[in-house]
Design an enzyme around this catalytic site. Structure first.
Site, PDB file in Angstrom:
ATOM      1  N   ARG A 113      -4.669  -7.813   3.352  1.00  0.00           N
ATOM      2  CA  ARG A 113      -3.951  -6.797   2.481  1.00  0.00           C
ATOM      3  C   ARG A 113      -2.421  -7.775   1.820  1.00  0.00           C
ATOM      4  O   ARG A 113      -2.236  -7.764   0.948  1.00  0.00           O
ATOM      5  CB  ARG A 113      -4.358  -5.804   2.167  1.00  0.00           C
ATOM      6  CG  ARG A 113      -5.835  -5.819   2.266  1.00  0.00           C
ATOM      7  CD  ARG A 113      -6.436  -3.981   2.591  1.00  0.00           C
ATOM      8  NE  ARG A 113      -5.934  -3.569   0.308  1.00  0.00           N
ATOM      9  CZ  ARG A 113      -5.233  -2.725   0.514  1.00  0.00           C
ATOM     10  NH1 ARG A 113      -6.198  -1.625   1.005  1.00  0.00           N
ATOM     11  NH2 ARG A 113      -4.936  -2.433  -0.514  1.00  0.00           N
ATOM     12  N   CYS A 162      -6.309   2.134   0.469  1.00  0.00           N
ATOM     13  CA  CYS A 162      -5.937   2.671   1.882  1.00  0.00           C
ATOM     14  C   CYS A 162      -5.882   3.723   2.014  1.00  0.00           C
ATOM     15  O   CYS A 162      -5.363   4.712   0.838  1.00  0.00           O
ATOM     16  CB  CYS A 162      -5.082   2.140   2.564  1.00  0.00           C
ATOM     17  SG  CYS A 162      -4.788  -0.156   3.045  1.00  0.00           S
ATOM     18  N   ASP A 206       7.204   2.358   3.132  1.00  0.00           N
ATOM     19  CA  ASP A 206       5.869   1.246   3.456  1.00  0.00           C
ATOM     20  C   ASP A 206       6.440   0.908   5.511  1.00  0.00           C
ATOM     21  O   ASP A 206       5.666  -0.096   6.166  1.00  0.00           O
ATOM     22  CB  ASP A 206       5.436  -0.067   2.671  1.00  0.00           C
ATOM     23  CG  ASP A 206       4.714   0.219   1.802  1.00  0.00           C
ATOM     24  OD1 ASP A 206       3.938   1.538   1.604  1.00  0.00           O
ATOM     25  OD2 ASP A 206       4.655  -0.078   0.812  1.00  0.00           O
ATOM     26  N   LYS A 264       4.116  -8.429  -2.303  1.00  0.00           N
ATOM     27  CA  LYS A 264       2.739  -7.544  -2.790  1.00  0.00           C
ATOM     28  C   LYS A 264       3.349  -7.032  -3.827  1.00  0.00           C
ATOM     29  O   LYS A 264       2.565  -7.423  -5.094  1.00  0.00           O
ATOM     30  CB  LYS A 264       2.048  -7.099  -1.364  1.00  0.00           C
ATOM     31  CG  LYS A 264       0.777  -6.492  -2.703  1.00  0.00           C
ATOM     32  CD  LYS A 264      -0.405  -6.339  -0.530  1.00  0.00           C
ATOM     33  CE  LYS A 264       0.767  -4.634  -0.413  1.00  0.00           C
ATOM     34  NZ  LYS A 264       0.140  -3.696  -1.268  1.00  0.00           N
ATOM     35  N   ASN A 265       3.767  -5.962  -3.769  1.00  0.00           N
ATOM     36  CA  ASN A 265       3.857  -5.286  -5.093  1.00  0.00           C
ATOM     37  C   ASN A 265       4.605  -5.928  -5.827  1.00  0.00           C
ATOM     38  O   ASN A 265       5.005  -4.364  -7.018  1.00  0.00           O
ATOM     39  CB  ASN A 265       4.655  -3.950  -3.938  1.00  0.00           C
ATOM     40  CG  ASN A 265       3.827  -3.149  -2.621  1.00  0.00           C
ATOM     41  OD1 ASN A 265       2.372  -3.359  -3.427  1.00  0.00           O
ATOM     42  ND2 ASN A 265       4.031  -2.371  -2.940  1.00  0.00           N
ATOM     43  N   ARG A 306      -4.422  10.030  -3.820  1.00  0.00           N
ATOM     44  CA  ARG A 306      -3.692   9.033  -4.731  1.00  0.00           C
ATOM     45  C   ARG A 306      -4.081   9.654  -5.886  1.00  0.00           C
ATOM     46  O   ARG A 306      -5.101   8.505  -6.395  1.00  0.00           O
ATOM     47  CB  ARG A 306      -3.681   7.903  -3.437  1.00  0.00           C
ATOM     48  CG  ARG A 306      -3.555   8.011  -2.639  1.00  0.00           C
ATOM     49  CD  ARG A 306      -3.648   5.887  -2.119  1.00  0.00           C
ATOM     50  NE  ARG A 306      -2.851   4.937  -2.510  1.00  0.00           N
ATOM     51  CZ  ARG A 306      -1.688   4.176  -2.414  1.00  0.00           C
ATOM     52  NH1 ARG A 306      -3.203   3.500  -0.883  1.00  0.00           N
ATOM     53  NH2 ARG A 306      -1.089   3.695  -2.801  1.00  0.00           N
TER      54      ARG A 306
HETATM   55  C1  UD1 Z   1       3.294   1.839  -4.980  1.00  0.00           C
HETATM   56  C2  UD1 Z   1       3.027   1.191  -3.900  1.00  0.00           C
HETATM   57  C3  UD1 Z   1       2.990   1.193  -2.110  1.00  0.00           C
HETATM   58  C4  UD1 Z   1       4.108   2.564  -1.792  1.00  0.00           C
HETATM   59  C5  UD1 Z   1       3.722   3.477  -3.215  1.00  0.00           C
HETATM   60  C6  UD1 Z   1       5.210   4.334  -2.494  1.00  0.00           C
HETATM   61  C7  UD1 Z   1       2.275  -0.973  -4.768  1.00  0.00           C
HETATM   62  C8  UD1 Z   1       0.844  -1.599  -5.673  1.00  0.00           C
HETATM   63  N1  UD1 Z   1       1.707  -0.505  -4.188  1.00  0.00           N
HETATM   64  O1  UD1 Z   1       1.718   2.874  -5.002  1.00  0.00           O
HETATM   65  O2  UD1 Z   1       2.808  -0.276  -1.887  1.00  0.00           O
HETATM   66  O3  UD1 Z   1       3.627   2.709  -0.371  1.00  0.00           O
HETATM   67  O4  UD1 Z   1       4.429   2.685  -4.193  1.00  0.00           O
HETATM   68  O5  UD1 Z   1       6.289   3.764  -2.785  1.00  0.00           O
HETATM   69  O6  UD1 Z   1       3.137  -1.079  -5.791  1.00  0.00           O
HETATM   70  N2  UD1 Z   1       0.758  10.433  -7.700  1.00  0.00           N
HETATM   71  C9  UD1 Z   1       0.281  11.538  -8.265  1.00  0.00           C
HETATM   72  N3  UD1 Z   1      -0.112  11.294  -9.297  1.00  0.00           N
HETATM   73  C10 UD1 Z   1       0.321   9.898  -9.417  1.00  0.00           C
HETATM   74  C11 UD1 Z   1       1.010   8.953  -8.850  1.00  0.00           C
HETATM   75  C12 UD1 Z   1       1.113   9.132  -7.985  1.00  0.00           C
HETATM   76  O7  UD1 Z   1       0.549  12.771  -7.696  1.00  0.00           O
HETATM   77  O8  UD1 Z   1      -0.562   9.449 -11.042  1.00  0.00           O
HETATM   78  C13 UD1 Z   1       1.617  10.575  -6.298  1.00  0.00           C
HETATM   79  C14 UD1 Z   1       1.387   9.925  -4.801  1.00  0.00           C
HETATM   80  O9  UD1 Z   1      -0.098  10.921  -4.519  1.00  0.00           O
HETATM   81  C15 UD1 Z   1       2.002   9.715  -3.899  1.00  0.00           C
HETATM   82  C16 UD1 Z   1       3.629   9.494  -4.761  1.00  0.00           C
HETATM   83  O10 UD1 Z   1       3.404  10.009  -6.105  1.00  0.00           O
HETATM   84  O11 UD1 Z   1       2.289  11.379  -3.183  1.00  0.00           O
HETATM   85  C17 UD1 Z   1       4.086   8.676  -4.364  1.00  0.00           C
HETATM   86  O12 UD1 Z   1       3.274   7.319  -5.242  1.00  0.00           O
HETATM   87  P1  UD1 Z   1       3.388   5.860  -6.230  1.00  0.00           P
HETATM   88  O13 UD1 Z   1       5.159   6.020  -6.441  1.00  0.00           O
HETATM   89  O14 UD1 Z   1       2.813   5.734  -7.311  1.00  0.00           O
HETATM   90  O15 UD1 Z   1       2.512   4.471  -5.332  1.00  0.00           O
HETATM   91  P2  UD1 Z   1       1.838   3.798  -5.977  1.00  0.00           P
HETATM   92  O16 UD1 Z   1       2.049   3.548  -6.928  1.00  0.00           O
HETATM   93  O17 UD1 Z   1       0.238   3.938  -5.808  1.00  0.00           O
END
Ligand code: UD1
Length: 417
Positions: free
Chosen positions: A398, A116, A306, A22-23, A121
């Protein structure tokens, strides 16, 4: 409302193919608008999040066909750079369209993504990085109007945290920017490499994906390509957790074992025998596993956030105590309440939870509150005595493609009613 009815305590035996990731699929679908051509994506999982991405592509004017695991996206007639709020709010992954739209059309209009509720986030890292590439972003209370009045240009960008989504947004946006982008402290997840492979197949020049530093040489245009999505390491971890919870011997096919290094060592610690041969993993699990001592979630190649929930569901009736430390998201123990209803012994304090394995769990009526939390309830239910009725399947759907069929093929007593 659909429910999964799971009769636990059936040993799992046999082999099962792992779905596409998915990711990986979600950012690749967003990136497919860049080429203004036809992309054919194989091994694309049929999930509600993928259907949302397809609806976003169609709303942008792309023509999309999706059947039998192959998705064809023709973005040549794409005319629009606005995404309807209702689609943006369906999933977090929709934020990757921001970089893609900017690169393709020079503008993007969209609202904050949904997804979720596993903690705040924010998207500050995405916005800052895209601004460094030349984007001007007007944030009107969560509605973003983005333009690139002077075009997009390469930049040196250092992420303060290796965010997966921000890394993807930069890679996508920078491949059509003028000049060289150097992204440091980039995420190293396998899905980052898969996105780079897809984009390079379209003619992009990205090197270093999978390392902490990614270099993107901008090119003036991309073309269509065919690409096969990598196997889903979290779906694989969920199936392995199911086997370890219920006991039995399961072989996963179509999997990349090296993507699961930190996860497989937890199963070995639990007393399971892990056998890797080429693209297969066989897990031989005793009737009651030992508790892993510490599960500490980290960016890749550490233990994936995850997989924390399905492993917790599995560990609930282990012998011993496990300390879980969730370092990625703030509110990722939403499944604990339902596990307690099933007889688990877990105490949560902020980002830490202490699980004392119990001798037996019992089935209960439970409701999932997030995607991976739903997987925790499935793994726990497979090991529990009696019947579990699981609601909240919209979360499970999802991320898992027909999980009941996969589990049934391994001998589990699981029905969707
Ligand atoms: C992706 C995955 C999700 C997985 C996560 C971490 C997808 C669609 N989803 O989510 O399944 O759990 O990686 O491996 O690929 N953060 C900030 N500011 C930002 C962006 C992120 O503070 O602009 C923080 C987030 O709140 C979180 C951490 O960074 O605490 C990790 O987030 P991130 O790696 O960005 O996860 P996603 O890309 O949302």
């Amino acid at each position: 409302m659909p429910q999964l009815v799971i009769e636990g305590q059936k040993r799992l035996m046999g082999s099962c193919k792992v779905q596409g990731s998915k990711n990986s699929a979600l950012p690749i679908l967003a990136a497919s608008v860049l080429c203004g051509d036809v992309s054919i994506i194989h091994n694309c999982p049929d999930l509600s999040d993928v259907r949302t991405a397809v609806n976003i592509l169609r709303s942008l004017g792309c023509s999309v066909e999706f059947a039998g695991g192959t998705l064809l996206c023709d973005s040549s007639d794409m005319a629009c750079s606005s995404i309807p709020d209702s689609l943006m709010r369906k999933m977090r992954g929709s934020i990757i369209f921001l970089g893609a739209l900017l690169a393709r059309t020079g503008s993007a209009n969209l609202c904050l993504p949904g997804g979720c509720e596993i903690g705040p986030r924010p998207i500050d890292l995405h916005l800052k990085a895209l601004e460094a590439l030349g984007a001007q972003i007007n944030d009107d209370h969560g509605v973003f109007r983005c333009t690139a009045p002077f075009g997009l240009h390469g930049a040196k960008i250092a992420l303060s945290f290796p965010s997966v989504g921000a890394t993807e947004n930069v890679m996508i946006c920078a491949c059509l920017a003028e000049g060289t982008t150097v992204l440091t402290n980039a995420a190293r997840e396998p899905e980052i490499c898969d996105l780079a492979d897809y984009l390079n197949g379209c003619g992009a020049q990205i090197s270093g994906a999978g390392d902490g530093t990614i270099v993107i040489e901008g090119v003036s245009r991309l073309h269509g390509t065919q690409h096969s999505v990598i196997p889903d390491r979290i779906a694989a971890a969920t199936l392995l957790s199911s086997c370890a919870a219920a006991g039995g011997k399961v072989t996963l096919t179509d999997v990349i074992p090296s993507h699961l290094g930190a996860v497989l060592s937890i199963f070995e610690e639990c007393g399971c025998f892990v056998d890797i041969r080429g693209g297969t993993i066989t897990l031989d699990a005793p009737n009651r596993i030992y508790a892993p001592k510490i599960v500490r979630t980290m960016p890749y190649p550490g233990f994936p956030t995850d997989a924390q929930a399905p492993v917790m569901g599995m560990a609930a009736k282990s012998r011993g105590t496990t300390l879980f430390i969730e370092n990625i998201f703030e509110n990722r123990y939403l499944h604990v309440g339902a596990l307690l209803r099933m007889g688990a012994n877990i105490k949560v304090e902020g980002r830490v939870s202490v699980l004392q394995g119990v001798e037996m769990l019992h089935g209960a009526d439970v409701c999932a509150l997030d995607l991976r939390g739903a997987a925790a309830l499935v793994t726990a239910a497979l090991g529990a005595e009696g019947r579990t009725t699981l609601r909240g399947l919209k979360y499970l759907d999802r991320g898992y493609e027909d999980i009941e069929a996969s589990l049934q093929s391994l001998g589990a007593d699981v029905k969707r009613i």
